[in-house]
Design an enzyme around this catalytic site. Sequence first.
Site, PDB file in Angstrom:
ATOM      1  N   LYS A  10       0.847  -1.208   0.000  1.00  0.00           N
ATOM      2  CA  LYS A  10       0.000   0.000   0.000  1.00  0.00           C
ATOM      3  C   LYS A  10       0.883   1.259   0.000  1.00  0.00           C
ATOM      4  O   LYS A  10       1.920   1.266  -0.645  1.00  0.00           O
ATOM      5  CB  LYS A  10      -0.983  -0.048   1.174  1.00  0.00           C
ATOM      6  CG  LYS A  10      -1.746  -1.387   1.227  1.00  0.00           C
ATOM      7  CD  LYS A  10      -2.911  -1.399   2.159  1.00  0.00           C
ATOM      8  CE  LYS A  10      -3.549  -2.777   2.120  1.00  0.00           C
ATOM      9  NZ  LYS A  10      -4.801  -2.863   2.829  1.00  0.00           N
ATOM     10  N   HIS A  96      -8.000  -3.324  -6.502  1.00  0.00           N
ATOM     11  CA  HIS A  96      -8.026  -3.485  -5.039  1.00  0.00           C
ATOM     12  C   HIS A  96      -9.206  -2.689  -4.474  1.00  0.00           C
ATOM     13  O   HIS A  96      -9.553  -1.625  -4.993  1.00  0.00           O
ATOM     14  CB  HIS A  96      -6.702  -3.003  -4.438  1.00  0.00           C
ATOM     15  CG  HIS A  96      -6.593  -3.322  -2.981  1.00  0.00           C
ATOM     16  ND1 HIS A  96      -7.156  -2.520  -2.014  1.00  0.00           N
ATOM     17  CD2 HIS A  96      -6.034  -4.369  -2.329  1.00  0.00           C
ATOM     18  CE1 HIS A  96      -6.932  -3.067  -0.825  1.00  0.00           C
ATOM     19  NE2 HIS A  96      -6.253  -4.185  -0.989  1.00  0.00           N
ATOM     20  N   GLU A 166     -11.039 -10.764  -1.481  1.00  0.00           N
ATOM     21  CA  GLU A 166     -10.788 -10.015  -0.254  1.00  0.00           C
ATOM     22  C   GLU A 166     -12.103  -9.390   0.233  1.00  0.00           C
ATOM     23  O   GLU A 166     -12.525  -8.348  -0.296  1.00  0.00           O
ATOM     24  CB  GLU A 166      -9.777  -8.902  -0.500  1.00  0.00           C
ATOM     25  CG  GLU A 166      -8.425  -9.383  -0.961  1.00  0.00           C
ATOM     26  CD  GLU A 166      -7.355  -8.334  -0.701  1.00  0.00           C
ATOM     27  OE1 GLU A 166      -6.447  -8.609   0.075  1.00  0.00           O
ATOM     28  OE2 GLU A 166      -7.448  -7.241  -1.274  1.00  0.00           O
ATOM     29  N   GLY A 172      -7.574  -5.073   6.773  1.00  0.00           N
ATOM     30  CA  GLY A 172      -6.991  -4.143   7.736  1.00  0.00           C
ATOM     31  C   GLY A 172      -7.770  -4.012   9.030  1.00  0.00           C
ATOM     32  O   GLY A 172      -7.515  -3.109   9.826  1.00  0.00           O
ATOM     33  N   SER A 208      -6.702  -9.464   6.579  1.00  0.00           N
ATOM     34  CA  SER A 208      -6.232  -9.776   7.941  1.00  0.00           C
ATOM     35  C   SER A 208      -5.559 -11.150   8.050  1.00  0.00           C
ATOM     36  O   SER A 208      -5.692 -11.828   9.069  1.00  0.00           O
ATOM     37  CB  SER A 208      -7.367  -9.651   8.955  1.00  0.00           C
ATOM     38  OG  SER A 208      -7.814  -8.302   9.008  1.00  0.00           O
ATOM     39  N   GLY A 229      -1.603  -7.519   3.457  1.00  0.00           N
ATOM     40  CA  GLY A 229      -1.302  -6.093   3.624  1.00  0.00           C
ATOM     41  C   GLY A 229      -0.397  -5.880   4.829  1.00  0.00           C
ATOM     42  O   GLY A 229       0.816  -6.053   4.764  1.00  0.00           O
ATOM     43  N   GLY A 230      -1.007  -5.514   5.961  1.00  0.00           N
ATOM     44  CA  GLY A 230      -0.253  -5.146   7.169  1.00  0.00           C
ATOM     45  C   GLY A 230       0.863  -6.110   7.534  1.00  0.00           C
ATOM     46  O   GLY A 230       1.993  -5.686   7.826  1.00  0.00           O
TER      47      GLY A 230
HETATM   48  P1  PGA Z   1      -4.578  -6.665   5.308  1.00  0.00           P
HETATM   49  O1  PGA Z   1      -4.723  -6.105   3.816  1.00  0.00           O
HETATM   50  O2  PGA Z   1      -3.765  -7.936   5.229  1.00  0.00           O
HETATM   51  O3  PGA Z   1      -3.852  -5.578   6.059  1.00  0.00           O
HETATM   52  O4  PGA Z   1      -5.946  -6.916   5.824  1.00  0.00           O
HETATM   53  C1  PGA Z   1      -4.950  -6.967   2.740  1.00  0.00           C
HETATM   54  C2  PGA Z   1      -5.083  -6.174   1.465  1.00  0.00           C
HETATM   55  O5  PGA Z   1      -5.594  -5.054   1.488  1.00  0.00           O
HETATM   56  O6  PGA Z   1      -4.689  -6.642   0.396  1.00  0.00           O
END
Ligand code: PGA
Length: 245
Positions: A10, A96, A166, A172, A208, A229-230
Amino acid sequence: MKKIFAANWKLNKTPDQATAFAQDFLAKTSGNFFENKEAFIFPQNFSLDAVSRGFKSSKVQFGPQQIHTETKGAFTGENSLDLAKSLGSQICLIGHSERRQFFAEANPLINKKVLLCQSTDVLPVLCIGESLEQRQKNETLKVCFEQLETALAGVDTAKRIVVAYEPVWAIGTGQVATLDQVKEVHAELYKKMTSLNFKNFQLLYGGSVKADNAKDLISIAHVDGFLIGGASLEVASFLDICNCL
Ligand code: PGA
């Protein structure tokens, strides 16, 4: 089939931080790592060059988080797939939910981007998924199928494509979808992709994903990997997830 571990950084990481990530990642992985896995990195564009240099001659694949439908011309502020390719990009994230939500990207535009990627042999990683409201109204499959059908109109079904499911409410938030929810949607997406005649596709789950839920999620049928993501921002947490296999 190899499982895919895709990092979506991101709007994070300077070029220096991207370089440090690449060095650390390569120091901690050996050739064995890639025997049953593929690793994808989607950096912010200013760090794409650093990622390209950092992962040069490695098996790690990388590419932009979003591109414009035109590759050059008077489109101030946009990103060109051709330029991303000139830095060695082999993959591209498309559609996304943050692009859909904050930048008004709709399925027909997303479709053009998928077609552009295919026409230049860049592997599209197409994101789909329902909002919380849509899930509560029992519209999950309807929404996902609509997103798939519109985004994949006219796409060459013989070419490889990756679809990341997703659920927007799981991104997130720390609220991962339950195993049953993932199982149901992935089974239906697999059937849908097959009925649309796709022959070479993988289905990722995203939202997540962490080391402590990765093992259960990866054992679900038709979960071919993750979009993270995170937890992809640190080498240790990213590798902890990759090591669920
Ligand atoms: P996340 O993000 O793992 O932080 O939930 C996933 C993404 O947005 O691709």
